[in-house]
Scaffold this active site. Structure first.
Site, PDB file in Angstrom:
ATOM      1  N   CYS A   2       6.756 -10.073  -7.585  1.00 60.60           N
ATOM      2  CA  CYS A   2       6.011 -11.223  -8.090  1.00 60.60           C
ATOM      3  C   CYS A   2       6.273 -12.385  -7.146  1.00 60.60           C
ATOM      4  O   CYS A   2       7.091 -12.294  -6.241  1.00 60.60           O
ATOM      5  CB  CYS A   2       6.496 -11.614  -9.481  1.00 60.60           C
ATOM      6  SG  CYS A   2       6.386 -10.270 -10.670  1.00 60.60           S
ATOM      7  N   ARG A  27       1.678 -11.099  -3.422  1.00 58.31           N
ATOM      8  CA  ARG A  27       2.812 -10.452  -4.090  1.00 58.31           C
ATOM      9  C   ARG A  27       2.431  -9.922  -5.472  1.00 58.31           C
ATOM     10  O   ARG A  27       3.294  -9.387  -6.188  1.00 58.31           O
ATOM     11  CB  ARG A  27       3.969 -11.450  -4.229  1.00 58.31           C
ATOM     12  CG  ARG A  27       4.443 -12.010  -2.912  1.00 58.31           C
ATOM     13  CD  ARG A  27       5.512 -13.048  -3.121  1.00 58.31           C
ATOM     14  NE  ARG A  27       6.738 -12.466  -3.592  1.00 58.31           N
ATOM     15  CZ  ARG A  27       7.697 -11.969  -2.826  1.00 58.31           C
ATOM     16  NH1 ARG A  27       7.549 -11.973  -1.516  1.00 58.31           N
ATOM     17  NH2 ARG A  27       8.786 -11.458  -3.336  1.00 58.31           N
ATOM     18  N   TRP A  77       3.226  -9.270 -10.567  1.00 58.04           N
ATOM     19  CA  TRP A  77       2.934  -7.856 -10.296  1.00 58.04           C
ATOM     20  C   TRP A  77       3.704  -7.113 -11.369  1.00 58.04           C
ATOM     21  O   TRP A  77       4.929  -7.028 -11.332  1.00 58.04           O
ATOM     22  CB  TRP A  77       3.416  -7.486  -8.892  1.00 58.04           C
ATOM     23  CG  TRP A  77       3.278  -6.032  -8.557  1.00 58.04           C
ATOM     24  CD1 TRP A  77       4.239  -5.068  -8.627  1.00 58.04           C
ATOM     25  CD2 TRP A  77       2.107  -5.375  -8.081  1.00 58.04           C
ATOM     26  NE1 TRP A  77       3.732  -3.858  -8.229  1.00 58.04           N
ATOM     27  CE2 TRP A  77       2.441  -4.011  -7.892  1.00 58.04           C
ATOM     28  CE3 TRP A  77       0.808  -5.808  -7.810  1.00 58.04           C
ATOM     29  CZ2 TRP A  77       1.510  -3.078  -7.425  1.00 58.04           C
ATOM     30  CZ3 TRP A  77      -0.101  -4.865  -7.348  1.00 58.04           C
ATOM     31  CH2 TRP A  77       0.252  -3.531  -7.156  1.00 58.04           C
ATOM     32  N   ASN A 103      11.259 -13.221 -10.384  1.00 53.14           N
ATOM     33  CA  ASN A 103      10.786 -12.097  -9.572  1.00 53.14           C
ATOM     34  C   ASN A 103      11.944 -11.127  -9.457  1.00 53.14           C
ATOM     35  O   ASN A 103      13.038 -11.523  -9.047  1.00 53.14           O
ATOM     36  CB  ASN A 103      10.369 -12.598  -8.184  1.00 53.14           C
ATOM     37  CG  ASN A 103      10.201 -11.454  -7.202  1.00 53.14           C
ATOM     38  OD1 ASN A 103       9.741 -10.382  -7.580  1.00 53.14           O
ATOM     39  ND2 ASN A 103      10.572 -11.669  -5.956  1.00 53.14           N
ATOM     40  N   GLY A 104      11.721  -9.865  -9.811  1.00 56.08           N
ATOM     41  CA  GLY A 104      12.791  -8.863  -9.737  1.00 56.08           C
ATOM     42  C   GLY A 104      12.784  -8.008 -10.994  1.00 56.08           C
ATOM     43  O   GLY A 104      11.812  -8.006 -11.746  1.00 56.08           O
ATOM     44  N   GLU A 486       1.091  13.854   7.347  1.00 54.82           N
ATOM     45  CA  GLU A 486       1.026  12.408   7.155  1.00 54.82           C
ATOM     46  C   GLU A 486       0.907  11.686   8.516  1.00 54.82           C
ATOM     47  O   GLU A 486       0.153  10.722   8.649  1.00 54.82           O
ATOM     48  CB  GLU A 486       2.261  11.933   6.375  1.00 54.82           C
ATOM     49  CG  GLU A 486       2.359  10.450   6.117  1.00 54.82           C
ATOM     50  CD  GLU A 486       1.229   9.864   5.276  1.00 54.82           C
ATOM     51  OE1 GLU A 486       0.396  10.625   4.765  1.00 54.82           O
ATOM     52  OE2 GLU A 486       1.161   8.627   5.173  1.00 54.82           O
ATOM     53  N   LYS A 490      -2.216   9.289   9.465  1.00 56.96           N
ATOM     54  CA  LYS A 490      -2.042   7.886   9.881  1.00 56.96           C
ATOM     55  C   LYS A 490      -2.752   7.638  11.205  1.00 56.96           C
ATOM     56  O   LYS A 490      -3.411   6.631  11.387  1.00 56.96           O
ATOM     57  CB  LYS A 490      -0.553   7.519  10.036  1.00 56.96           C
ATOM     58  CG  LYS A 490       0.245   7.333   8.788  1.00 56.96           C
ATOM     59  CD  LYS A 490      -0.104   6.128   7.954  1.00 56.96           C
ATOM     60  CE  LYS A 490      -1.112   6.509   6.910  1.00 56.96           C
ATOM     61  NZ  LYS A 490      -0.616   6.890   5.619  1.00 56.96           N
ATOM     62  N   GLU A 493      -6.586   7.722  10.842  1.00 56.77           N
ATOM     63  CA  GLU A 493      -7.078   6.648   9.988  1.00 56.77           C
ATOM     64  C   GLU A 493      -7.169   5.303  10.719  1.00 56.77           C
ATOM     65  O   GLU A 493      -8.151   4.584  10.566  1.00 56.77           O
ATOM     66  CB  GLU A 493      -6.088   6.541   8.816  1.00 56.77           C
ATOM     67  CG  GLU A 493      -6.515   5.682   7.680  1.00 56.77           C
ATOM     68  CD  GLU A 493      -5.513   5.754   6.535  1.00 56.77           C
ATOM     69  OE1 GLU A 493      -4.349   6.155   6.755  1.00 56.77           O
ATOM     70  OE2 GLU A 493      -5.896   5.393   5.416  1.00 56.77           O
ATOM     71  N   HIS A 509      -2.053  31.592  14.795  1.00 59.23           N
ATOM     72  CA  HIS A 509      -3.149  32.196  14.028  1.00 59.23           C
ATOM     73  C   HIS A 509      -4.474  31.487  14.293  1.00 59.23           C
ATOM     74  O   HIS A 509      -5.385  31.545  13.476  1.00 59.23           O
ATOM     75  CB  HIS A 509      -2.810  32.185  12.528  1.00 59.23           C
ATOM     76  CG  HIS A 509      -1.565  32.934  12.227  1.00 59.23           C
ATOM     77  ND1 HIS A 509      -1.472  34.307  12.319  1.00 59.23           N
ATOM     78  CD2 HIS A 509      -0.320  32.507  11.894  1.00 59.23           C
ATOM     79  CE1 HIS A 509      -0.249  34.692  12.033  1.00 59.23           C
ATOM     80  NE2 HIS A 509       0.477  33.617  11.775  1.00 59.23           N
ATOM     81  N   LYS A 608      -9.239   0.746   0.466  1.00 55.64           N
ATOM     82  CA  LYS A 608      -7.879   0.924  -0.049  1.00 55.64           C
ATOM     83  C   LYS A 608      -7.885   1.794  -1.300  1.00 55.64           C
ATOM     84  O   LYS A 608      -7.015   2.631  -1.491  1.00 55.64           O
ATOM     85  CB  LYS A 608      -7.263  -0.456  -0.342  1.00 55.64           C
ATOM     86  CG  LYS A 608      -5.815  -0.407  -0.802  1.00 55.64           C
ATOM     87  CD  LYS A 608      -4.884   0.068   0.316  1.00 55.64           C
ATOM     88  CE  LYS A 608      -3.462   0.232  -0.130  1.00 55.64           C
ATOM     89  NZ  LYS A 608      -2.695   1.078   0.808  1.00 55.64           N
TER      90      LYS A 608
END
Ligand code: M6R
Length: 613
Positions: A2, A27, A77, A103-104, A486, A490, A493, A509, A608
């Site tokens: 947050c 945030r 958040w 925040n936390g 991955e 990346k 993308e 193969h 996104k």
């Protein structure tokens, strides 16, 4: 994650809070709120309006503004409690005399809440934060000043926090405190400020101080006194900011992808925080599955897309080893149109950063209809998947802005491995000692990832050497295979280069036919029982003329000798290795994309969150 802000001693307190909250929206923006305070009282306004929360707050706050010179603000958040006005900050104590923003995560909030309710307090939200306001209320009743009350309370809470607290007893004063979560403070003219991050204050002052862990600051108009939790006066080192606001929003990084790569150690720590109790029991409280439910599971099926699918593939290796159950990992768009066989006691795990990806959502619906227990690993609180699943396991990676998933993927692997250990714990397929060993290893991954991130220059040099290459193969075996997938995703993308991810054993193969001079093979050859076999595959591609980039563990000279270029990472147990092996691959993709002049945060053709088929 947050954002908090506070100001005292200003004729423009409300504007300062609102402008700062706009700068902190990155945030989180599930809700936003402010408290304005003077001798007359506390005025609180809170709005839960998704991405428009701060904008709507700006529209409605003038009514509450009577020129109060002090206030605190928050943009949320959500982690504990739905995104709603009821859960929006600032939170108040029972009397409405104390207000705070946080925040936390307060890890021991549940036990504190139970004690507070038993003592007669009324909690008005579902957040972990609110207990702090009531604890401070009790401490003030014993005659302590606000600063001393905050100091006492912070001794009793576990977890992470950046706080701003005000009280009617001393309305010019804001008490700020920090443990783990970031907090900066500054004073200029007759005004003093606090905020989670520099951009929120940059239009007000460029001369700031960064509070350290367990420090408490007393902010009065134009003056600040900082003490440790033990009451010793300290002077934090000054910070003069020379960046402009736009750069500052990215924390001084060039783009969100770099920032988010650097946030990975924090994402790991936040995802692990509060999930193991004092007896070593893994606590995943929103899972909503009883121990009997977990014992009854006969098969596990993971459904996901893109990078989240890769996190699921990593989990398969850990789940099978730890739970001794059959595990399948499916691409959600395939699963939803198949006729999958799900036994009555199947556990279906959706994995999704956004919690909104339509294919994963539909796959989970299908699984639910067939009678399976369905849970989701999501980074967004109250997402569609979180609402529809039987249970939720949140990653606490904070908002991810870059389209390329980075910190959320490592947080997903950590969350899934916690789930695997929890199920193994209940089913007794791992001993208490084995669980403790695995948890300790997971706990060390943040530091290992930080070390891997710090080697960015070495990755950049290799990428610069290969800037003209157009064909890439990523190879891996065991948990190195999803890491290779991955790495290839990346690169595709954000650099628009052709890249394929393959299990090393599959090369002969078919794909080996494509290997020729000019091809770059990136091979994940970190520790594990299959490393020698991986190096044999590397020899096969080298003999066909490929240029080889090897990801190897520190000190593995033998493996390193097989590569034309070497990317070194610290070693880790094989089931957790992808969490750190993926780092140089993220950086490799990043540098190749930048070399091509591309926008790494907003790659062409992509979004996104993918809410269409
Ligand atoms: O929000 P989700 O985790 O469900 O998203 C799934 C994929 O769209 C996502 O991981 C995508 O592959 C990323 N852009 C990869 O970096």
């Amino acid at each position: 994650m947050c954002g908090i802000i506070g100001v005292t001693g200003s004729a423009d307190a409300l504007d300062i809070l609102l402008d700062g909250l706009e700068r902190l929206e990155y945030r989180g923006y599930d809700s936003a709120g402010v408290v304005l305070i003077d001798d007359e009282g506390i005025s609180r306004v809170r709005i839960a309006d998704g991405t428009h929360s701060v904008a709507t707050l700006r529209k409605v706050t003038p009514e509450a503004d009577h020129g109060q010179p002090a206030g605190i603000g928050h943009t949320r958040w959500a982690t504990h409690g739905h995104p709603s006005e009821r859960n929006a900050h600032p939170h108040l104590d029972c009397s409405g005399h104390v207000a705070l923003v946080h925040n936390g995560i307060i890890e021991n909030h549940a036990e504190i809440a139970a004690e507070l309710v038993a003592a007669g307090h009324t909690l008005a939200s579902d957040t972990d934060t609110e207990v702090l306001a009531h604890l401070i209320e009790d401490a003030l009743k014993t005659g302590l000043s606000l600063t001393e009350a905050v100091r006492r309370v912070l001794r009793d809470v576990r977890g992470a926090f950046a706080l701003g607290v005000v009280s009617m007893d001393d309305p010019e004063l804001i008490v700020a405190a920090r443990r783990v979560s970031p907090l900066i403070i500054g004073a200029l003219g007759g005004q003093s400020f606090l905020a989670s991050d520099i951009p929120a204050l940059l239009e007000r002052t460029r001369d700031l101080m960064v509070l350290d862990d367990d420090q408490i600051a007393e902010l009065r108009p134009g003056s600040i006194v900082v003490t440790t939790i033990d009451g010793v006066v300290v002077t934090p080192p000054p910070l003069h900011v020379t960046w402009d606001v736009e750069a500052a929003q990215m924390g001084g990084f060039d783009d969100f992808m770099t920032k988010e790569i650097h946030e990975q150690p924090q994402a790991i720590a936040d995802t692990l925080r509060g999930r193991v109790d004092a007896d070593g029991r893994i606590v995943l409280d929103q899972l909503d599955l009883s121990d009997d439910d977990l014992r009854a599971i006969t098969q596990v099926s993971v459904v996901a897309c893109g990078s989240s699918f890769h996190a699921g593939l990593v989990a398969k290796y850990a789940f099978e080893r730890w739970m001794r159950l059959p595990v399948e990992v499916d691409i959600a768009s395939e699963f939803r149109y198949r006729d999958p066989v799900l036994h009555e006691n199947a556990l279906v795990v959706g994995v999704s950063q956004s919690g909104e990806t339509v294919d994963t959502l539909q796959a989970m619906r299908k699984a639910r209809e067939s009678g399976a227990k369905v849970i989701v690993v999501s980074n967004v609180v109250d997402s569609s998947m979180a609402r529809e699943a039987h249970g939720v396991l949140y990653t606490h990676a904070g908002p991810e802005v870059g389209v390329a998933a980075t910190k959320t993927v490592v947080a997903q692997i950590v969350a899934l491995e916690l789930l695997g250990l929890r199920i193994a714990q209940v089913r007794g397929t791992l001993s208490a000692d084995e669980i403790a060993t695995e948890l300790a290893a997971l706990g060390s991954m943040g530091a290992i990832v930080a070390e891997a991130i710090a080697r960015d220059d070495a990755v950049a040099r290799v990428a610069a050497e290969l800037a003209d290459a157009r064909e890439f193969f990523f190879l891996g075996r065991g948990t190195g295979y999803p890491t290779a997938l991955e790495g290839a995703l990346k690169l595709k993308e954000i650099s628009y280069l052709h890249a394929e991810g393959y299990p090393g054993g599959e090369l002969k193969h078919g794909p080996l036919a494509v290997i020729e001079p000019g091809c770059v093979v990136v091979a994940v050859a970190t520790g594990g029982p299959l490393k020698e076999k991986m190096l044999s595959n590397v020899a096969e591609v080298k003999s066909r003329g490929a240029t080889v980039v090897l990801v190897v563990d520190d000190g593995d000279a033998l493996a390193a000798a097989s590569g034309d270029y070497v990317l070194r990472v610290p070693a880790a147990p094989v089931l957790m290795a992808p969490i750190k092996d993926v780092v140089p691959l993220q950086q490799f993709a990043y540098h190749l994309a930048r070399a091509r002049g591309l926008d790494v945060d907003r790659p062409r053709n992509l979004a996104k969150t993918v809410t269409v088929e």
